[in-house]
Structure formats: C-alpha cells, structure tokens
Design a protein around this motif. Structure first.
Motif, PDB file in Angstrom:
ATOM      1  N   PHE A   1       1.284  -1.210  -0.040  1.00 51.39           N
ATOM      2  CA  PHE A   1       0.206  -0.304  -0.333  1.00 51.39           C
ATOM      3  C   PHE A   1       0.857   0.926   0.228  1.00 51.39           C
ATOM      4  CE2 PHE A   1      -1.917   3.474   2.626  1.00 51.39           C
ATOM      5  CZ  PHE A   1      -2.978   4.105   1.799  1.00 51.39           C
ATOM      6  N   ILE A   2       1.825   1.285   0.547  1.00 50.55           N
ATOM      7  CA  ILE A   2       2.589   2.376   1.314  1.00 50.55           C
ATOM      8  C   ILE A   2       3.842   2.906  -0.133  1.00 50.55           C
ATOM      9  CG2 ILE A   2       4.602   3.136   2.196  1.00 50.55           C
ATOM     10  CD1 ILE A   2       4.265   2.161   4.494  1.00 50.55           C
ATOM     11  N   LEU A   3       4.130   1.388  -0.722  1.00 49.45           N
ATOM     12  CA  LEU A   3       4.644   2.224  -2.306  1.00 49.45           C
ATOM     13  C   LEU A   3       4.150   1.981  -3.623  1.00 49.45           C
ATOM     14  CD1 LEU A   3       7.085  -1.728  -2.485  1.00 49.45           C
ATOM     15  CD2 LEU A   3       7.537   1.232  -2.387  1.00 49.45           C
ATOM     16  N   ALA A   4       2.417   1.483  -3.586  1.00 47.51           N
ATOM     17  CA  ALA A   4       1.259   2.237  -4.237  1.00 47.51           C
ATOM     18  C   ALA A   4       0.818   3.015  -4.316  1.00 47.51           C
ATOM     19  CB  ALA A   4       0.551   1.167  -4.294  1.00 47.51           C
ATOM     20  N   TYR A   5       0.922   4.313  -2.853  1.00 48.65           N
ATOM     21  CA  TYR A   5       0.610   5.204  -2.926  1.00 48.65           C
ATOM     22  C   TYR A   5       1.534   5.975  -2.969  1.00 48.65           C
ATOM     23  CZ  TYR A   5      -1.494   9.538  -0.119  1.00 48.65           C
ATOM     24  OH  TYR A   5      -2.319  10.359   0.040  1.00 48.65           O
ATOM     25  N   VAL A   6       3.240   6.208  -2.379  1.00 50.07           N
ATOM     26  CA  VAL A   6       3.722   7.077  -2.869  1.00 50.07           C
ATOM     27  C   VAL A   6       4.426   6.655  -4.578  1.00 50.07           C
ATOM     28  CG1 VAL A   6       6.673   6.942  -2.988  1.00 50.07           C
ATOM     29  CG2 VAL A   6       4.865   6.618  -1.005  1.00 50.07           C
ATOM     30  N   VAL A   7       4.000   6.003  -5.474  1.00 48.78           N
ATOM     31  CA  VAL A   7       4.429   5.782  -7.335  1.00 48.78           C
ATOM     32  C   VAL A   7       2.691   6.279  -7.547  1.00 48.78           C
ATOM     33  CG1 VAL A   7       3.738   4.479  -8.716  1.00 48.78           C
ATOM     34  CG2 VAL A   7       5.471   3.904  -6.798  1.00 48.78           C
ATOM     35  N   ASN A   8       1.688   6.243  -7.833  1.00 44.69           N
ATOM     36  CA  ASN A   8       0.310   6.515  -7.975  1.00 44.69           C
ATOM     37  C   ASN A   8      -0.358   7.993  -7.448  1.00 44.69           C
ATOM     38  OD1 ASN A   8       0.305   4.248 -10.143  1.00 44.69           O
ATOM     39  ND2 ASN A   8       0.617   3.114  -7.899  1.00 44.69           N
ATOM     40  N   ARG A   9       0.232   8.193  -5.912  1.00 45.64           N
ATOM     41  CA  ARG A   9      -0.039   9.320  -5.442  1.00 45.64           C
ATOM     42  C   ARG A   9       0.683  10.346  -5.560  1.00 45.64           C
ATOM     43  NH1 ARG A   9      -6.226   8.805  -3.409  1.00 45.64           N
ATOM     44  NH2 ARG A   9      -6.516   7.701  -5.568  1.00 45.64           N
ATOM     45  N   THR A  10       2.078  10.265  -5.503  1.00 49.19           N
ATOM     46  CA  THR A  10       2.335  11.427  -5.061  1.00 49.19           C
ATOM     47  C   THR A  10       3.693  11.833  -6.766  1.00 49.19           C
ATOM     48  OG1 THR A  10       4.760  10.568  -4.311  1.00 49.19           O
ATOM     49  CG2 THR A  10       3.206  10.492  -2.633  1.00 49.19           C
TER      50      THR A  10
ATOM     51  N   ILE B   1     -10.049   5.027  -7.284  1.00 49.29           N
ATOM     52  CA  ILE B   1     -10.237   5.655  -6.639  1.00 49.29           C
ATOM     53  C   ILE B   1     -10.093   7.125  -7.236  1.00 49.29           C
ATOM     54  CG2 ILE B   1     -10.477   6.680  -3.783  1.00 49.29           C
ATOM     55  CD1 ILE B   1      -9.950   3.926  -2.936  1.00 49.29           C
ATOM     56  N   ASP B   2     -10.857   8.070  -7.032  1.00 53.27           N
ATOM     57  CA  ASP B   2     -10.226   9.478  -7.274  1.00 53.27           C
ATOM     58  C   ASP B   2      -9.767  10.533  -6.143  1.00 53.27           C
ATOM     59  OD1 ASP B   2     -10.537  11.435  -8.328  1.00 53.27           O
ATOM     60  OD2 ASP B   2     -12.336  11.461  -9.268  1.00 53.27           O
ATOM     61  N   ARG B   3      -8.998  11.002  -6.499  1.00 54.93           N
ATOM     62  CA  ARG B   3      -7.781  11.270  -5.626  1.00 54.93           C
ATOM     63  C   ARG B   3      -8.213  12.748  -5.157  1.00 54.93           C
ATOM     64  NH1 ARG B   3      -1.967  13.230  -6.674  1.00 54.93           N
ATOM     65  NH2 ARG B   3      -2.047  13.989  -4.196  1.00 54.93           N
ATOM     66  N   ASP B   4      -9.286  13.293  -5.495  1.00 55.09           N
ATOM     67  CA  ASP B   4     -10.333  14.407  -5.381  1.00 55.09           C
ATOM     68  C   ASP B   4     -11.165  14.473  -3.811  1.00 55.09           C
ATOM     69  OD1 ASP B   4      -9.322  15.600  -7.679  1.00 55.09           O
ATOM     70  OD2 ASP B   4     -11.472  15.993  -8.700  1.00 55.09           O
ATOM     71  N   LEU B   5     -11.123  12.651  -3.381  1.00 58.67           N
ATOM     72  CA  LEU B   5     -11.801  12.393  -2.147  1.00 58.67           C
ATOM     73  C   LEU B   5     -11.213  12.813  -1.108  1.00 58.67           C
ATOM     74  CD1 LEU B   5     -13.471   9.637  -3.479  1.00 58.67           C
ATOM     75  CD2 LEU B   5     -14.952  12.271  -2.719  1.00 58.67           C
TER      76      LEU B   5
ATOM     77  N   ASN C   1      -4.880  16.716   7.633  1.00 57.44           N
ATOM     78  CA  ASN C   1      -3.670  16.504   7.383  1.00 57.44           C
ATOM     79  C   ASN C   1      -3.417  15.162   6.710  1.00 57.44           C
ATOM     80  OD1 ASN C   1      -3.309  14.526   8.424  1.00 57.44           O
ATOM     81  ND2 ASN C   1      -2.566  15.430  10.384  1.00 57.44           N
ATOM     82  N   ARG C   2      -2.729  15.393   5.246  1.00 57.50           N
ATOM     83  CA  ARG C   2      -2.618  13.868   4.534  1.00 57.50           C
ATOM     84  C   ARG C   2      -2.916  12.185   5.007  1.00 57.50           C
ATOM     85  NH1 ARG C   2      -3.916  14.358  -0.716  1.00 57.50           N
ATOM     86  NH2 ARG C   2      -2.629  15.893  -0.631  1.00 57.50           N
ATOM     87  N   VAL C   3      -2.501  12.389   5.997  1.00 54.78           N
ATOM     88  CA  VAL C   3      -2.214  11.207   6.789  1.00 54.78           C
ATOM     89  C   VAL C   3      -3.896  10.895   7.505  1.00 54.78           C
ATOM     90  CG1 VAL C   3      -1.974   9.680   8.767  1.00 54.78           C
ATOM     91  CG2 VAL C   3      -0.113  11.024   7.670  1.00 54.78           C
ATOM     92  N   ARG C   4      -4.653  12.063   8.073  1.00 55.25           N
ATOM     93  CA  ARG C   4      -5.355  11.518   8.108  1.00 55.25           C
ATOM     94  C   ARG C   4      -6.102  11.278   7.069  1.00 55.25           C
ATOM     95  NH1 ARG C   4      -8.345  11.927  12.804  1.00 55.25           N
ATOM     96  NH2 ARG C   4     -11.094  12.773  12.682  1.00 55.25           N
TER      97      ARG C   4
END
Length: 590
Positions: free
Chosen positions: A410-419, A487-491, A501-504
């Motif tokens: 999850f952390i890897l996929a989030y960093v790759v696809n959302r940052t 999942i749309d990142r706009d949410l 904050n981003r974590v929350r």
C-alpha cells in the motif's frame, strides 16, 4: 535628515532578507521531508530484492560463498562459469527448454480452447467449464505432481495397477521428460485460460459483424478477425507459461528427479545439496537462469504491450456467441476430460493412498475389503508433532507475510501513484523485479543475505516472513495499485482542503474506500504464502518447517500416506482462501 532618510532602506532590506532566508530554509525543510519516504522505501527494497540478487552474482565470481564474517572480493574467478560448459548443465539447459516449450504448448492449447468455448460459444454448462478452467490454479502444482506420481509410477502407479487388473500391462510412466511436460502443462493451463478469456470477453464484435454482413463465413471470420485480435493475449500467455515452467522447481524435482531428468532449477538444488556444497557453481548457473528468464520476460512485456491492437468494447457491447452445432457435445466432453485429469483423478489418488492401510496397492479389486480402508493415516498426521508445528508455522508465517506485504505494498503503491516524490518510478521497477527472478534463485540469495546481515534472524520464522514478503511484492503491488487507481484522489484532497492532514485524509477516506481491495490482496498474499515451497527451500530449519516443506519431504522420503493426507486438507484450505479472495475481488469489480 540624511540619517532618517537612510534608515528605511536598511529596515526594508532587513525585512526582505528575513523572509527570503526563511523561504529558503522552508524549501530546504520541505525538500528534506520529501526525500525520507522514498529513501527509506528504497533501502528496504534494496535489502529485500537487490541485495539477494547481488550476492548471487558476487558468489558466481568468487571462490567462497557468503557466510557470517566472510564477504569480500578476494578470490575473484571466472572458473565457476566453466561449469556451464559441462555435460550436466548442457543437458539440464536442453531439458529446461524442452519442458518450457512442450508444457507451454499444452497449456496454451488447453487454455485457449476453454477460453473460447466459455467466452464466445453456446456450449452447455459454460459456468461449470469456466470453473474448470481456473480450478487447477487452486491446487499447488507440487501437490498435483505428487498425485500424478501416485497415479503414473511405472510399477506401483494406480493407473498401471488398474490396467493390470484389466489384463493389460503397464500403460503409463509419469517419471520422465514427457510426464514432466504433461503435468506442468496441465497445471499452468489456467494462466493461459484467464488471459485469453479476458481478451475474448472484452472483444468488440463490430469487425466480426461487418465481415459477416459482407458474406464471410464463420470459419473465415474466426481465422482472420477473432483470433488475430486475440494474438497479443495468446502470445503473452505462451511466453508467461514458458517462463513459469522453466523456473519451476517442485514439479521438476518430483516428476523429473525420479526419472533422472534434470532441469536448471533442480540442477541448482543438487549443487547446493552436494557434499561439500558447490554454492559458487550453483550461483553461476542461477545467474544464467535469471538472464534467460529476464530475456523471456522482456519479450513477454513487449508482446503484452501490443494489447492495444485488440479492440476493447465499451459499455453495452457484448460479443456474439458462436454456435458450435454438432461440436457442442465434444467440446463439453473435452472440458470434462481436462477436469478429470487436473482435479478428479489427482484428488482421488491422494484420497485412496491416504485411506489405504498400505501406500502400495497391488490390486484395485481388493481395495474395499474389510480392514483395508482406515482413517489412521489422517489421525496420525494430525496428531504428529511435526505436522502440528508445521501447521502453526504456516499459519503464523502466512498471516504475518500477508499483513506486512499488504501494508508495504500500500505504501509503495501510494507513493508511486499518488505522489510526485523523486524516485517513485525506480521503486515500482524494483517492486516488480521478483517477477523476473526464479524463486529458487531468490531463495538462494535470501539465504546468503541473512547469513551475513548483523540481525540474527536466520533459523527463525521472521526470515520466512521476510522471504515471502520479498517474493510476493509484485502480486501485492499490482493488486493495491489497481485499487488506488480506481479511487478519485479528489476525495482525499477534499479532506485535506477542509483541514485534515494527509495522513488523516488517507486513514479516514482512502483506506476505507479501499477496504475490499486491501482484503482481497491480503487473502491473495495469504494463499500464496501458504502454497509456497521453492523460496523457503534453502531457508527452513527443523524448527521452521512449513506444511509445504513437510509434504515435499514426506514424498521425497517415501512417506506417501501422510504426504497424501496432508495434501488433501491443505488443498481444501487453499480452496477456501482462494474462493474468499475471488469473492472479495468480484465485489471490488462490481
């Protein structure tokens, strides 16, 4: 006056200087905050994936294998690669290529046939045939190999026993190159089936209908339009199965080993288990095996990249069904034959041996006599300290590897696809690298890695968890990445705009929306951990044996009845886990 006039510029200069300094420091701090996450992930992936492979390569050029207190570049030599030109390696290479080509063709023909009749024809019992198409994937290949060893052994095999009872001689000998190709083709056909079925199901029928309107007969439409459109999936599945079968160890050891047929993975295993161990020569052979698999994997990626030549349907488009006519019944019967060969006969063979009072059955006519059938094998198996401990080990390792693997992916996929963090593409590449590394080579590298690491976890279950996490990174990463992209990142950004904050925002918005995908990935990794045999082959000790290791060891040592009994219940557990994963996956797609 001059003083009063001169002061404002000095004050203004001070005021402008401070914001500039603070701005520069702020940029620096933000830059530092951006780098730790990818750097930490990169270090973790290097330890999990890159370092094991580097040690295999290093060992292939040295005269000593890595061990505690000994890892250096002294004694560099090319002598290990001289073993590649021996008769043993040459024959193992030829056997591996023959096995890969033969089993790939069997798997492709079987999978493509089942995919076509279930996706594009009016054959009866389509849902049942679809289940038949992917069912062997739920049965570990080494369990299937064990069962076919019981069925097709040249003298004591159940099929030969039945043939002798009917007045014939021996009819089959599974222990040989042909038997190895057959068993691998049988249990890797589902990979071809699923890839090709997806292509057929999503195919836009407009071109086929246009050809029919212009007078083309059905056979010409299939030959010149339908199958060419599915060519990328067909070629991609062929290369995928070739790669998987070339690097397969357990089936090659169980079926080929008994017949004196070496492949590259079994040759590496024999070098490591010789006395004294020939680890450096094994590393040289492993490097060559990796290069072969990498070359084929690159070819596979290029061919799969051509999938855009297939017309994929939009909403409301449904491919037409082809009428099989008089071929409908033969098609159904062929599907049933595959079902019998891949599932029914193997499971019946395991059950027969597990329930019989002797592992060697001289005649089937006396199988049901009083006192011949017994449950004692099941009772002994599940009261055995070895089996109980291996069961507990498998559950602990499976659950821990699935939890840690899901979180890391999850952390890897989030960093790759959302940052937009630097280095995210490199992280993705390393995470997918184990796909191109044969399991036996990865296991060898992990052995040497954790022998030299200053963390004393060799001989513990923690090492097994780390090994499974490394081996299953690609599957977990793909599953989580697919869920994130849905999942749309706009949410999530909306929650940040409202003060979170981003974590929350991730914990309160993204994670709940990904619950189904995360659960599905967890169950997939749990199933893969439970059925894995090759990766822990060099890592287990007496205290860290897993159920897969116990099954393999029992068969290898002639303890057929306990091996068969454990395999049956083991397969049932895997079936339940697989069906749960499929159910959650289906919910996600819906």
């Amino acid at each position: 006056m001059s003083t009063s006039v001169g002061n404002p510029p000095n004050v203004s200069e001070d005021r402008t200087a401070r914001p500039a300094g603070r701005s520069a420091q702020g940029h620096a701090r933000r830059g530092l905050r951006r780098f730790p996450v990818p750097i930490l992930l990169l270090v973790l992936l290097v330890i999990l994936v890159i370092l094991p492979m580097a040690l295999v390569v290093l060992s292939s050029f040295t005269s000593e294998t890595p061990r505690p207190g000994n890892i250096s570049l002294r004694g560099l030599t090319m002598g290990n690669y001289a073993s590649l030109f021996t008769a043993g390696v040459g024959q193992a290479t030829i056997n591996s290529l023959l096995v890969g080509l033969g089993s790939s063709l069997i798997a492709l023909v079987t999978g493509a046939f089942l995919a076509f009749i279930t996706a594009r024809s009016d054959v009866r019992a389509r849902k049942f045939l679809y289940f038949v198409g992917f069912l062997p994937m739920l049965l570990p290949s080494y369990v299937g190999a064990l069962a076919w060893g019981i069925l097709g052994a040249p003298n004591a095999g159940l099929l030969n026993t039945l043939a002798r009872d009917l007045g014939f001689g021996n009819v089959v000998n599974i222990y040989g190159l042909g038997g190895l190709i057959f068993v691998l083709g049988l249990y890797y056909a589902p990979y071809a089936f699923l890839l090709i079925h997806s292509s057929f199901s999503l195919m836009n029928p407009d071109l086929e209908e246009a050809a029919s309107v212009h007078g083309a007969p059905l056979s010409q439409v299939m030959r010149r339009i339908t199958f060419p459109l599915a060519t990328p999936a067909i070629l991609g599945s062929l290369i995928l199965v070739f790669t998987l079968t070339v690097e397969n160890f357990p089936v090659s050891q169980i079926i080929g080993g008994a017949g004196g047929v070496d492949t590259l993975p079994t040759y590496i295993y024999r070098l490591m288990n010789s006395a004294p161990s020939r680890g450096n020569e094994a590393a040289a052979v492993a490097v060559c095996l990796v290069l072969v698999v990498l070359a084929v994997t690159m070819l596979q990626r290029r061919m799969l990249a051509k999938r855009n030549f297939t017309t994929v349907s939009g909403k409301g488009i449904k491919p037409r069904k082809v009428s099989l006519g008089k071929f409908g019944t033969p098609a159904l019967l062929l599907g049933i034959v595959y079902f019998v060969l891949s599932a029914v006969l193997p499971l019946l063979a395991l059950l027969t041996v597990a329930l019989h009072d002797s592992p060697y059955i001289s005649t089937l006519t006396k199988m049901f006599e009083p006192g011949v059938l017994t449950l004692s094998t099941f009772v002994d198996a599940f009261t055995s300290d070895i089996v109980l401990k291996a069961t507990a080990n498998s559950i602990i390792v499976g659950i821990c590897a699935a939890i840690i693997g899901t979180a890391l992916c999850f952390i890897l996929a989030y960093v790759v696809n959302r940052t937009k963090l630097p280095g995210r593409q490199l992280l993705e590449y390393i995470a997918m690298l184990p796909l191109a590394v044969p399991s036996i080579v990865l296991g060898l590298g992990l052995l040497w890695t954790w022998l030299i690491m200053p963390i004393p976890i060799y001989g513990t279950l923690a090492l097994m968890v780390i090994a499974f996490t490394a081996a299953q990174l690609p599957q977990g990463f793909r599953g989580i990445a697919g869920s994130i992209l849905q999942i749309d990142r706009d949410l999530e950004d909306s929650a940040v705009m409202h003060g979170a904050n981003r974590v929350r925002a991730v914990s309160k918005v993204t994670l709940p929306l990904m619950r189904v995908g995360l659960t599905s990935t967890f169950l997939l990794l749990l199933m893969l951990s439970m059925r894995e045999l090759t990766v822990p082959l060099f890592l287990f000790t007496t205290d860290t044996r897993l159920l897969s290791i116990v099954i393999f060891d029992d068969f290898d040592n002639g303890v057929l009845q306990r091996s068969a009994a454990i395999s049956i219940l083991y397969s049932l557990v895997l079936l339940v886990i697989s069906l749960l994963a499929r159910r959650f996956g289906a919910k996600q797609e819906a």
